[in-house]
Write a protein that holds these residues in place. Structure first.
Motif, PDB file in Angstrom:
ATOM      1  N   VAL A  99       0.843  -1.199   0.000  1.00  0.00           N
ATOM      2  CA  VAL A  99       0.000   0.000   0.000  1.00  0.00           C
ATOM      3  C   VAL A  99       0.874   1.243   0.000  1.00  0.00           C
ATOM      4  O   VAL A  99       1.702   1.423   0.911  1.00  0.00           O
ATOM      5  CB  VAL A  99      -0.918   0.016   1.236  1.00  0.00           C
ATOM      6  N   PRO A 100       0.758   2.140  -0.991  1.00  0.00           N
ATOM      7  CA  PRO A 100       1.527   3.384  -0.968  1.00  0.00           C
ATOM      8  C   PRO A 100       1.110   4.253   0.215  1.00  0.00           C
ATOM      9  O   PRO A 100      -0.077   4.382   0.535  1.00  0.00           O
ATOM     10  CB  PRO A 100       1.149   4.057  -2.296  1.00  0.00           C
ATOM     11  N   LEU A 101       2.091   4.865   0.864  1.00  0.00           N
ATOM     12  CA  LEU A 101       1.842   5.749   2.002  1.00  0.00           C
ATOM     13  C   LEU A 101       2.156   7.178   1.561  1.00  0.00           C
ATOM     14  O   LEU A 101       3.326   7.571   1.454  1.00  0.00           O
ATOM     15  CB  LEU A 101       2.711   5.342   3.191  1.00  0.00           C
ATOM     16  N   LEU A 102       1.118   7.951   1.313  1.00  0.00           N
ATOM     17  CA  LEU A 102       1.274   9.315   0.805  1.00  0.00           C
ATOM     18  C   LEU A 102       0.670  10.328   1.770  1.00  0.00           C
ATOM     19  O   LEU A 102       0.323  11.442   1.375  1.00  0.00           O
ATOM     20  CB  LEU A 102       0.610   9.448  -0.574  1.00  0.00           C
ATOM     21  N   TYR A 103       0.543   9.972   3.020  1.00  0.00           N
ATOM     22  CA  TYR A 103      -0.096  10.840   4.008  1.00  0.00           C
ATOM     23  C   TYR A 103       0.624  12.182   4.084  1.00  0.00           C
ATOM     24  O   TYR A 103       1.841  12.247   4.302  1.00  0.00           O
ATOM     25  CB  TYR A 103      -0.090  10.161   5.375  1.00  0.00           C
ATOM     26  N   GLY A 104      -0.124  13.278   3.909  1.00  0.00           N
ATOM     27  CA  GLY A 104       0.438  14.612   4.057  1.00  0.00           C
ATOM     28  C   GLY A 104       1.400  15.015   2.964  1.00  0.00           C
ATOM     29  O   GLY A 104       2.046  16.064   3.078  1.00  0.00           O
ATOM     30  N   ALA A 105       1.501  14.237   1.898  1.00  0.00           N
ATOM     31  CA  ALA A 105       2.438  14.574   0.816  1.00  0.00           C
ATOM     32  C   ALA A 105       1.886  15.703  -0.046  1.00  0.00           C
ATOM     33  O   ALA A 105       0.685  15.971  -0.067  1.00  0.00           O
ATOM     34  CB  ALA A 105       2.708  13.342  -0.036  1.00  0.00           C
ATOM     35  N   ARG A 106       2.798  16.370  -0.773  1.00  0.00           N
ATOM     36  CA  ARG A 106       2.421  17.438  -1.684  1.00  0.00           C
ATOM     37  C   ARG A 106       2.999  17.144  -3.063  1.00  0.00           C
ATOM     38  O   ARG A 106       4.222  17.029  -3.203  1.00  0.00           O
ATOM     39  CB  ARG A 106       2.940  18.791  -1.181  1.00  0.00           C
ATOM     40  N   PHE A 107       2.087  17.001  -4.045  1.00  0.00           N
ATOM     41  CA  PHE A 107       2.497  16.686  -5.406  1.00  0.00           C
ATOM     42  C   PHE A 107       1.943  17.718  -6.376  1.00  0.00           C
ATOM     43  O   PHE A 107       0.939  18.380  -6.107  1.00  0.00           O
ATOM     44  CB  PHE A 107       1.989  15.298  -5.820  1.00  0.00           C
ATOM     45  N   ARG A 108       2.616  17.816  -7.521  1.00  0.00           N
ATOM     46  CA  ARG A 108       2.084  18.666  -8.583  1.00  0.00           C
ATOM     47  C   ARG A 108       0.928  17.955  -9.289  1.00  0.00           C
ATOM     48  O   ARG A 108      -0.085  18.552  -9.584  1.00  0.00           O
ATOM     49  CB  ARG A 108       3.192  19.007  -9.576  1.00  0.00           C
TER      50      ARG A 108
END
Length: 485
Positions: A99-108
């Motif tokens: 499972v990818p963990l992207l909590y709180g990440a910022r992406f374009r």
């Protein structure tokens, strides 16, 4: 991370990143990504390599770096929690082992279209562009609670499965454009509590399945555009309590099923237009208590066996059908006799100029009210109904009066009552004598001058009593009519 530590497949991805070139490991365009667990090292990329690229990948002057990868097996956990990446990310047709963990990440921008994942943890994610999950197959919860997506979320034809929990968590999410999910397949709860969508939500042809439990929970949802659920199929109940939908909530051709409980709960909601049309009857209750709806498009054929309409307010009701087709809706109200529901329906008919239908609804209201009263109240109600239809059928009073006038006139013409004072009595007229008996206010001087005997006296008593009853019911009906005006 040094390039010498990478496998040949990873080196290819690493070199392509700096110029934003695409890397496609697919052997065929239509291969099944679900079989990605069997792919070998020639198309396997470790999640740690992707993380290094996203956070601090090599760049070349004059080029726009980006991750554009297709047909890869991604091993390990893609952990970018609280990370910030200024690069576009496209991981399409990929198979994720973890499972990818992207909590709180910022992406374009983030594109996972056509990929297979065991889940996605991305609460409070920030995306400056769009988030694409088109044609994804995800066998676990998708957690996007509190996310801010400046553009749209695309989930068309996505397949999500987590039957015993929340399969798609979008509570308190902010979407700057549309939530685009036609053809969505979801086993489990879809949650949109407190979400705000600047555009529209499109769930046409979606299949939402969680029998006996909530399948779409959108309490206090705010949508500035439309919520389109044309041809949607649900097993479980839809909750829209307190939702605000500025445009149209369309449920045309929909099949909503939740036997034994509510199929649609939209109590205390505010909706521009609600369309319930062209579908089979709901299998479950329809709850519109305290809802505020501008235009209610409701075909009687789609109504379930029980509704809850207490304090429902609508400005317009379409299509225009005879009152006889609308009244069963009010009779099915699970709250019992709701006077306001009858008033709303009558008002909608008067607004379009159908006064006859409005009177039919008001008459039905009085008949329904009669069933709630004591026996003497019901008896008086039956009298008003039979005589003048509670004032909504005033011609009945005229028919009764003419019939009794004819009976009395004939009877007293054949047998004149004897005068009380022969020397002072006026000429006897059977018609005006009968009118004197029937009309309690007007006097033609006949009743005081003549006195019947035998059964003609009992006929006089009957005419007097009937006249008082008719007069009272007529006055009641006229008063009710004037008060409505």
């Amino acid at each position: 991370m040094e390039i010498n530590d990478l496998t040949p497949a990873e080196q290819q991805v690493w070199r392509a990143f700096a110029t934003g070139a695409a890397v496609d490991f697919r052997e065929e365009d239509d291969e099944d990504t679900a079989e990605g667990a069997q792919w070998g090292p020639e198309r396997t990329v470790r999640a740690t390599v992707l993380r290094a690229l996203l956070l601090n990948g090599p760049q070349e002057p004059g080029e726009i770096a980006a991750v554009k990868l297709a047909g890869a097996r991604i091993t390990g956990v893609l952990d970018v929690r609280y990370g910030t990446s200024d690069f576009a990310i496209r991981l399409s047709h990929c198979h994720f082992d973890e499972v990818p963990l992207l909590y709180g990440a910022r992406f374009r921008q983030l594109n996972l279209s056509n990929s297979v994942l065991p889940g996605l943890t991305a609460a409070t994610l920030r995306v400056e562009g769009v988030l694409r999950l088109t044609d994804c197959r995800i066998r676990g919860p998708v957690r996007l609670g509190g996310a801010h997506i400046a553009g749209a979320i695309f989930m068309d034809r996505a397949e999500l499965s987590a039957p015993d929990e929340t399969v798609l968590e979008l509570n308190h999410v902010t979407i700057g454009d549309d939530l685009w999910a036609p053809g969505l397949r979801a086993e489990g709860e879809v949650r949109l509590n407190g979400a705000e969508v600047a555009g529209s939500i499109r769930l046409n042809d979606a299949r939402l399945d969680r029998p006996g439990r909530v399948v779409l929970d959108a309490e206090t949802l705010t949508v500035h555009g439309d919520v389109l659920m044309r041809k949607v199929r649900t097993r479980g109940w839809i909750g829209l309590r307190g939702a605000h939908i500025g445009g149209c909530l369309e449920l045309s051709y929909a099949r909503l099923s939740n036997p034994g409980d509510a199929a649609l709960r939209a109590s205390s909601s505010s909706i521009g237009e609600l369309w319930l049309r062209k579908g089979p009857p709901m299998e479950g209750d329809l709850n519109l208590r305290r809802a505020q709806i501008e235009v209610l498009v409701l075909e009687p054929e789609m109504l379930p066996t029980r509704v809850f309409l207490s304090d429902l307010a609508y400005t317009s009701l379409t299509p225009h059908v005879p009152a006889e087709h609308r009244l069963p809706m009010l009779e099915r109200d699970g709250d019992g006799y709701v006077p306001y529901a009858y008033e709303q329906l009558a008002t909608s008919y008067r607004r379009v100029g159908d006064d006859h239908a409005a009177r039919m609804v008001q008459l039905a209201k009085q008949r329904r009210l009669r069933t709630t009263r004591a026996w003497y109240g019901r008896l008086w109600g039956y009298v008003q109904d039979a005589t003048v239809g509670y004032g909504f059928r005033p011609l009945r009073a005229a028919v009764w009066l003419l019939s009794l006038l004819a009976i009395g006139s004939i009877a007293y013409a054949l047998h004149h009552p004897h005068p009380l004072k022969a020397s002072e009595a006026p000429h006897f007229n059977p018609v005006f004598y009968t009118l004197d008996l029937l009309l309690p206010v007007i006097s033609f001087g006949q009743e005081e001058a003549f006195a019947p005997d035998g059964w003609y006296q009992y006929l006089a008593y009957a005419l007097i009593i009937t006249g008082w009853i008719l007069a009272t019911t007529v006055v009641t009906g006229v008063t009710r009519t004037v008060s409505r005006q």
